[in-house]
Enzyme design. Structure first.
Site, PDB file in Angstrom:
ATOM      1  N   ILE A  13      73.888 -48.927 121.096  1.00 14.62           N
ATOM      2  CA  ILE A  13      73.220 -48.702 122.384  1.00 14.62           C
ATOM      3  C   ILE A  13      73.062 -47.215 122.678  1.00 14.62           C
ATOM      4  O   ILE A  13      72.079 -46.804 123.316  1.00 14.62           O
ATOM      5  CB  ILE A  13      73.965 -49.432 123.535  1.00 14.62           C
ATOM      6  CG1 ILE A  13      73.048 -49.601 124.735  1.00 14.62           C
ATOM      7  CG2 ILE A  13      75.254 -48.734 123.932  1.00 14.62           C
ATOM      8  CD1 ILE A  13      71.837 -50.452 124.490  1.00 14.62           C
ATOM      9  N   SER A  35      82.136 -39.281 118.225  1.00 16.55           N
ATOM     10  CA  SER A  35      82.013 -40.455 117.355  1.00 16.55           C
ATOM     11  C   SER A  35      83.084 -40.365 116.270  1.00 16.55           C
ATOM     12  O   SER A  35      83.031 -39.466 115.423  1.00 16.55           O
ATOM     13  CB  SER A  35      80.620 -40.481 116.719  1.00 16.55           C
ATOM     14  OG  SER A  35      80.496 -41.596 115.883  1.00 16.55           O
ATOM     15  N   LYS A  91      78.054 -51.003 130.432  1.00 22.70           N
ATOM     16  CA  LYS A  91      78.619 -52.280 130.869  1.00 22.70           C
ATOM     17  C   LYS A  91      79.357 -52.945 129.703  1.00 22.70           C
ATOM     18  O   LYS A  91      78.966 -52.721 128.557  1.00 22.70           O
ATOM     19  CB  LYS A  91      77.528 -53.189 131.433  1.00 22.70           C
ATOM     20  CG  LYS A  91      76.477 -53.633 130.396  1.00 22.70           C
ATOM     21  CD  LYS A  91      76.842 -54.880 129.666  1.00 22.70           C
ATOM     22  CE  LYS A  91      76.198 -54.971 128.335  1.00 22.70           C
ATOM     23  NZ  LYS A  91      76.575 -56.046 127.497  1.00 22.70           N
TER      24      LYS A  91
HETATM   25  P1  NAP Z   1      78.685 -50.442 118.621  1.00 15.29           P
HETATM   26  O1  NAP Z   1      77.365 -50.395 117.925  1.00 15.29           O
HETATM   27  O2  NAP Z   1      79.818 -51.132 117.974  1.00 15.29           O
HETATM   28  O3  NAP Z   1      79.076 -48.937 118.979  1.00 15.29           O
HETATM   29  C1  NAP Z   1      80.280 -48.584 119.569  1.00 15.29           C
HETATM   30  C2  NAP Z   1      80.577 -47.166 119.186  1.00 15.29           C
HETATM   31  O4  NAP Z   1      81.749 -46.730 119.888  1.00 15.29           O
HETATM   32  C3  NAP Z   1      80.847 -46.976 117.691  1.00 15.29           C
HETATM   33  O5  NAP Z   1      80.002 -45.968 117.212  1.00 15.29           O
HETATM   34  C4  NAP Z   1      82.308 -46.559 117.646  1.00 15.29           C
HETATM   35  O6  NAP Z   1      82.543 -45.582 116.665  1.00 15.29           O
HETATM   36  C5  NAP Z   1      82.500 -45.908 118.998  1.00 15.29           C
HETATM   37  N1  NAP Z   1      83.886 -45.826 119.399  1.00 15.29           N
HETATM   38  C6  NAP Z   1      84.862 -46.750 119.264  1.00 15.29           C
HETATM   39  N2  NAP Z   1      86.016 -46.282 119.762  1.00 15.29           N
HETATM   40  C7  NAP Z   1      85.762 -45.018 120.193  1.00 15.29           C
HETATM   41  C8  NAP Z   1      86.545 -43.997 120.780  1.00 15.29           C
HETATM   42  N3  NAP Z   1      87.842 -44.175 121.058  1.00 15.29           N
HETATM   43  N4  NAP Z   1      85.961 -42.818 121.091  1.00 15.29           N
HETATM   44  C9  NAP Z   1      84.658 -42.610 120.833  1.00 15.29           C
HETATM   45  N5  NAP Z   1      83.857 -43.549 120.257  1.00 15.29           N
HETATM   46  C10 NAP Z   1      84.413 -44.725 119.946  1.00 15.29           C
HETATM   47  O7  NAP Z   1      78.534 -51.137 120.056  1.00 15.29           O
HETATM   48  P2  NAP Z   1      77.255 -51.154 121.013  1.00 15.29           P
HETATM   49  O8  NAP Z   1      76.435 -52.342 120.704  1.00 15.29           O
HETATM   50  O9  NAP Z   1      76.600 -49.846 121.042  1.00 15.29           O
HETATM   51  O10 NAP Z   1      77.983 -51.488 122.377  1.00 15.29           O
HETATM   52  C11 NAP Z   1      78.765 -50.519 123.050  1.00 15.29           C
HETATM   53  C12 NAP Z   1      78.813 -50.917 124.523  1.00 15.29           C
HETATM   54  O11 NAP Z   1      77.482 -50.937 125.032  1.00 15.29           O
HETATM   55  C13 NAP Z   1      79.385 -52.323 124.751  1.00 15.29           C
HETATM   56  O12 NAP Z   1      80.173 -52.350 125.906  1.00 15.29           O
HETATM   57  C14 NAP Z   1      78.156 -53.180 124.952  1.00 15.29           C
HETATM   58  O13 NAP Z   1      78.401 -54.291 125.801  1.00 15.29           O
HETATM   59  C15 NAP Z   1      77.209 -52.194 125.609  1.00 15.29           C
HETATM   60  N6  NAP Z   1      75.794 -52.521 125.408  1.00 15.29           N
HETATM   61  C16 NAP Z   1      75.311 -52.850 124.180  1.00 15.29           C
HETATM   62  C17 NAP Z   1      73.964 -53.221 124.041  1.00 15.29           C
HETATM   63  C18 NAP Z   1      73.360 -53.552 122.705  1.00 15.29           C
HETATM   64  O14 NAP Z   1      72.229 -54.075 122.668  1.00 15.29           O
HETATM   65  N7  NAP Z   1      74.018 -53.290 121.585  1.00 15.29           N
HETATM   66  C19 NAP Z   1      73.132 -53.266 125.159  1.00 15.29           C
HETATM   67  C20 NAP Z   1      73.637 -52.855 126.379  1.00 15.29           C
HETATM   68  C21 NAP Z   1      74.976 -52.503 126.501  1.00 15.29           C
HETATM   69  P3  NAP Z   1      83.126 -45.956 115.219  1.00 15.29           P
HETATM   70  O15 NAP Z   1      82.085 -46.803 114.581  1.00 15.29           O
HETATM   71  O16 NAP Z   1      83.309 -44.622 114.614  1.00 15.29           O
HETATM   72  O17 NAP Z   1      84.407 -46.715 115.501  1.00 15.29           O
END
Ligand code: NAP
Length: 306
Positions: A13, A35, A91
């Site tokens: 996201i 990251s 969120k």
């Molecule tokens: P994601 O692709 O798994 O990305 C999460 C990121 O957070 C990863 O790059 C991870 O890095 C990083 N991270 C984990 N622990 C961390 C820390 N302690 N400090 C800094 N970075 C850290 O997940 P996502 O889909 O983007 O979703 C993230 C949030 O956005 C969720 O709450 C989700 O509900 C919300 N969201 C997602 C979407 C969607 O379509 N995907 C839409 C709206 C909202 P590493 O890989 O290096 O661990």
């Protein structure tokens, strides 16, 4: 004044929505990214933690957007508030209501801006639906939120952890829309969570809200036509259908003209106002509905590959 901002958590996201929305807003400048596993494509300095960023750039930013999975959000937000930074929370804004309330109290004490950005509340159908429903009383409500988890969440193991929210990771978007458009408060009366064997979070859920004909169905097992739909009727006889997660609005059978689907540009426009005013904007109602669901739900275990 330009608001210098860092994105914490540079995953799906952050890359697809936050970075482009920040780049498009003249009031923000992306100055860094945090990251743990790197982000060569970010085009700005990359750090492995917020602590490392703050050491390297002690007075280099005014705001952070926290786009990590929910589990680590509270600690990062608390650190940012403690440093006087404005905070945007993706969120869901926290993993529990208690965490969210603690963050609000911290921001209030520090006099800093805190913004819980429920992105679906910025879908184009939401403000017109809220305006139409002002002063109306609800007769029926049917939330129908079905998608294929394999298509939308490949490789995201965190969603199955106890604090990963499972199907509510996306289902809470529907709840954030209904809490934004309804004047009356919903109460969860019955709930069922469907949990794959060996997992901690639901793959499907159904809710009944107090009152007749008020239901919600969330399902990540949809292999056919997906749905992100809310249908409701009012006591005065109006019917509203919000389709496509808020992209379309049909009122009494007539499609309504709406603006473009631009949730994240709208989020950053709102964040800019809140940062400038030093305000807190946190809607905890979607979290309350999830917490109430967890308190009363029946649990049904299904096969791991269901
Ligand atoms: P994601 O692709 O798994 O990305 C999460 C990121 O957070 C990863 O790059 C991870 O890095 C990083 N991270 C984990 N622990 C961390 C820390 N302690 N400090 C800094 N970075 C850290 O997940 P996502 O889909 O983007 O979703 C993230 C949030 O956005 C969720 O709450 C989700 O509900 C919300 N969201 C997602 C979407 C969607 O379509 N995907 C839409 C709206 C909202 P590493 O890989 O290096 O661990």
């Amino acid at each position: 004044m330009t608001i210098r901002i860092a994105i914490i958590g540079y995953g799906k996201i952050a890359r697809t929505e936050h970075a482009p929305a920040i780049a498009a807003h003249p009031g923000f400048e992306l100055v860094a990214v945090v990251s743990p596993s790197g982000a060569a494509d970010a085009g700005v300095p990359v750090f492995t933690s917020l602590s490392e960023l703050l050491t390297a750039m002690p007075r280099g930013l005014e705001a952070v957007a926290i786009c990590t999975p929910p589990r680590v959000r509270r600690a990062i937000a608390a650190q940012a508030i403690d440093r006087g930074l404005a905070v945007l929370l993706e969120k869901p804004p926290a993993t529990t209501l208690g965490e969210l309330e603690a963050l609000v109290a911290m921001a209030r004490a520090a006099g800093t801006c805190l913004f819980a950005a429920w992105h679906s509340q910025y879908a184009p159908a939401v403000a017109p639906a809220a305006a139409l429903l002002a002063g109306e009383r609800l007769a029926s409500l049917a939330i129908d939120w079905r998608e294929d988890v394999r298509k939308w969440h490949p490789g995201q193991e965190w969603i199955w952890e106890p604090d990963g929210f499972g199907v509510f990771d996306t289902g809470v978007n529907a709840l954030s829309i209904v809490t934004a458009i309804l004047t009356e408060r919903l109460e969860v009366e019955e709930a069922e969570l469907v949990i794959p064997a060996g997992r901690q979070a639901p793959i499907a859920a159904s809710l009944h809200f107090a009152g007749r004909d008020r239901t919600a169905c969330f399902d990540w097992r949809e292999q056919g036509e997906e749905a992100w739909r809310i249908r409701l009727t009012t006591r005065s006889g109006r019917t509203l259908a919000i389709e496509g997660g808020g992209a379309r609005l049909v009122v009494d059978g007539k499609e309504q003209p709406l603006g473009a689907f631009a949730e994240y540009p709208a989020i950053y426009a709102r964040f800019a106002e809140l940062v400038t005013a030093g305000r807190i904007a946190v809607d905890s109602e979607p979290m309350r509905l999830l917490a109430d669901t967890a308190l009363i739900a029946r649990r049904l275990t299904v096969a791991a590959d269901a």
